[in-house]
Write an enzyme that holds these catalytic residues in place. Sequence first.
Site, PDB file in Angstrom:
ATOM      1  N   TYR A 210      44.729 115.898 -16.266  1.00 32.12           N
ATOM      2  CA  TYR A 210      44.153 115.278 -17.458  1.00 32.12           C
ATOM      3  C   TYR A 210      42.777 115.852 -17.815  1.00 32.12           C
ATOM      4  O   TYR A 210      41.849 115.121 -18.144  1.00 32.12           O
ATOM      5  CB  TYR A 210      44.047 113.760 -17.268  1.00 32.12           C
ATOM      6  CG  TYR A 210      45.320 113.109 -16.800  1.00 32.12           C
ATOM      7  CD1 TYR A 210      46.417 112.994 -17.643  1.00 32.12           C
ATOM      8  CD2 TYR A 210      45.439 112.628 -15.499  1.00 32.12           C
ATOM      9  CE1 TYR A 210      47.604 112.414 -17.206  1.00 32.12           C
ATOM     10  CE2 TYR A 210      46.622 112.045 -15.054  1.00 32.12           C
ATOM     11  CZ  TYR A 210      47.694 111.943 -15.912  1.00 32.12           C
ATOM     12  OH  TYR A 210      48.857 111.376 -15.471  1.00 32.12           O
TER      13      TYR A 210
ATOM     14  N   TYR B 154      53.374 102.539 -16.991  1.00 29.32           N
ATOM     15  CA  TYR B 154      53.248 103.968 -16.675  1.00 29.32           C
ATOM     16  C   TYR B 154      54.367 104.337 -15.716  1.00 29.32           C
ATOM     17  O   TYR B 154      54.577 103.666 -14.696  1.00 29.32           O
ATOM     18  CB  TYR B 154      51.901 104.291 -16.027  1.00 29.32           C
ATOM     19  CG  TYR B 154      51.812 105.733 -15.574  1.00 29.32           C
ATOM     20  CD1 TYR B 154      51.552 106.749 -16.487  1.00 29.32           C
ATOM     21  CD2 TYR B 154      52.036 106.075 -14.245  1.00 29.32           C
ATOM     22  CE1 TYR B 154      51.515 108.078 -16.084  1.00 29.32           C
ATOM     23  CE2 TYR B 154      51.992 107.391 -13.828  1.00 29.32           C
ATOM     24  CZ  TYR B 154      51.737 108.388 -14.758  1.00 29.32           C
ATOM     25  OH  TYR B 154      51.707 109.699 -14.354  1.00 29.32           O
TER      26      TYR B 154
ATOM     27  N   LYS C 101      55.045 108.048  -3.847  1.00 24.63           N
ATOM     28  CA  LYS C 101      53.667 107.861  -3.397  1.00 24.63           C
ATOM     29  C   LYS C 101      53.567 107.585  -1.900  1.00 24.63           C
ATOM     30  O   LYS C 101      53.384 108.494  -1.116  1.00 24.63           O
ATOM     31  CB  LYS C 101      52.986 106.763  -4.217  1.00 24.63           C
ATOM     32  CG  LYS C 101      52.675 107.200  -5.662  1.00 24.63           C
ATOM     33  CD  LYS C 101      51.767 106.243  -6.358  1.00 24.63           C
ATOM     34  CE  LYS C 101      51.484 106.658  -7.802  1.00 24.63           C
ATOM     35  NZ  LYS C 101      50.751 107.907  -7.944  1.00 24.63           N
TER      36      LYS C 101
END
Length: 578
Positions: free
Chosen positions: A229, A356, A487
């Site tokens: 980003y 998200y 994750k």
Amino acid sequence: MVVTVPTNHDDVDEKLLQELITRGAFVDAQAFLAQTYDNKRIFLGVRGSSSIFDCLTNLNTSRTRWEPDEDKARGSAGMCACLDLLCPKGKPMVHLGWYQCLLALRPVFDEFKKLSRNPDVHEINFCGHSQGGALAFMLCVWFFEEMQHTITTLVQRNVRVNLCTIGQPRVGDDVFTTHFQQLTSVLRDAGLLNVLRVANSGDALVSHMEEVSTPEHIDCDRDTLWHPYTSMTNPTPALPVERANGVHLHLESGESLVDGMSSWWCAVHGYNNERLNSAVSHQLSQMSHVMFGGLTHRPAVALGRLLAEITPAPLCKVFLCDSGSISVEVAMKMALQYQRGKSSSRTKFLTVRGGYHGDTSAAMSVCDPVTGMHSAFKGALAEQIFSERPDLDEDGVELERTIVKNKDSIAALIIEPCVQGAGGMRFYNPQFLVKARQLCDDHGILLICDEIATGFGRAGGGELWGSSLGVKENGEKVVPDIMCLGKALTGGYMTLAATIATEEVAKGVSKGDPALPLMHGPTFMANPLACSVALESIGLLMRDEGGKPWWRTRVDKINAGLTEQLEPARKLPGVGET
């Protein structure tokens, strides 16, 4: 001594502020300013709304103080308030500091010009409290020619300039950088420029500073590598990490940081864990990778069996992929192929706002349309169906209305169970999941639970999976048709994810005319190294500790600690239920 007083702390409780002062984060500014050398002290800043800053500017002392017109500064976003330094020689060192606000630049610069000619001023600190670096020096762009003359004056008078930054001294795009280099090179050639760096990176409270240089590899990183980003024309400064251990990141500069984000929520055992290290080392000596097409290996088989055992029935079919975003992509493909197998034309996905689910194209299409920047990819992303985000009182009425309206086009509902992570750690009523499960069953829609962030006990409530927090009237827990994991799966060691489906979904995927296999196969699918460390990570989480799995004991301790220590915050004006 550097004293920095941050602004925009209107809601800070006075007792908390006093505690910060006592602990050394602040200096008792009133006592500091009341010392005997006020007459030698020059104070520069733009008046903000902070109560402590108002206290400073309203003190009836005999120091010299400059304040621009309040009306011009009103509305500025986070203007600074910094005190100057007292030089050992007894002459004042002027400390300029502010956050970027163009409305205030002109009066700030005019005062800076005056100070450059003041015979009592021999050293000036520019302090920019932002990751952008020496923001204070950005006024060189807006007043470039005048700044050139001012710097000439500084060189003639032998006035030293310190650039106090949090990031490296690089600001803005190429134009900013060019001007910055031109202006600073004059001072550098005269031996009058120091580059200082705030030690507590990212923290606007200045505790100490140290001189640093910019290593070649940091320049190469900035000029060559794309970070998440970020823009290549204005890259965000990156801190160089040398090693990591436990909860600490050790920087090349010698500083240690506590990683409160656990590397985006994946390093659940901390860094440099001996058992995870051993698992990787052992597997590396056997086989680092082999394709999963037409081949298999024991780490993948063992991991598949373990995941099928610890996820709720009837989830039992495991697809091992290489990242969380890809696990969502695979889940969406499963749903589409399942609907195709039923000769259904449903191709849309329903989700709630504020979610998200990843950065790949299909996953991005079910992220929040605003924070997910759908406008930047208009025409390229599939247009999905969004319902309002649930809250603690949500009864699912809006969701039901949306489903009834679009029931013939919705293939699946995808949702983060009970906690919207990247959407602001926003919790909602678990009964919303119960309602969602019932609506999906009633209308032939699959339910996909994205447990990438919430899985392995991190949604709380004593459940391993966030979806299990939804409990029906008969006591049954909500089970999705497809679950996405990632994750924490490998303890943050390697990239690996899993998409787990029921047998009904798995068989339905390959129905239809013509019958098709599941159309996905990543190169590094079921990587042996990743599978081995995932097995060890889950083993650590599930090991028995006092009759409970370790993850449950650990979550209970964290819950108790946070409840006790955060209780005083309940009385703060800015704290409440959402």
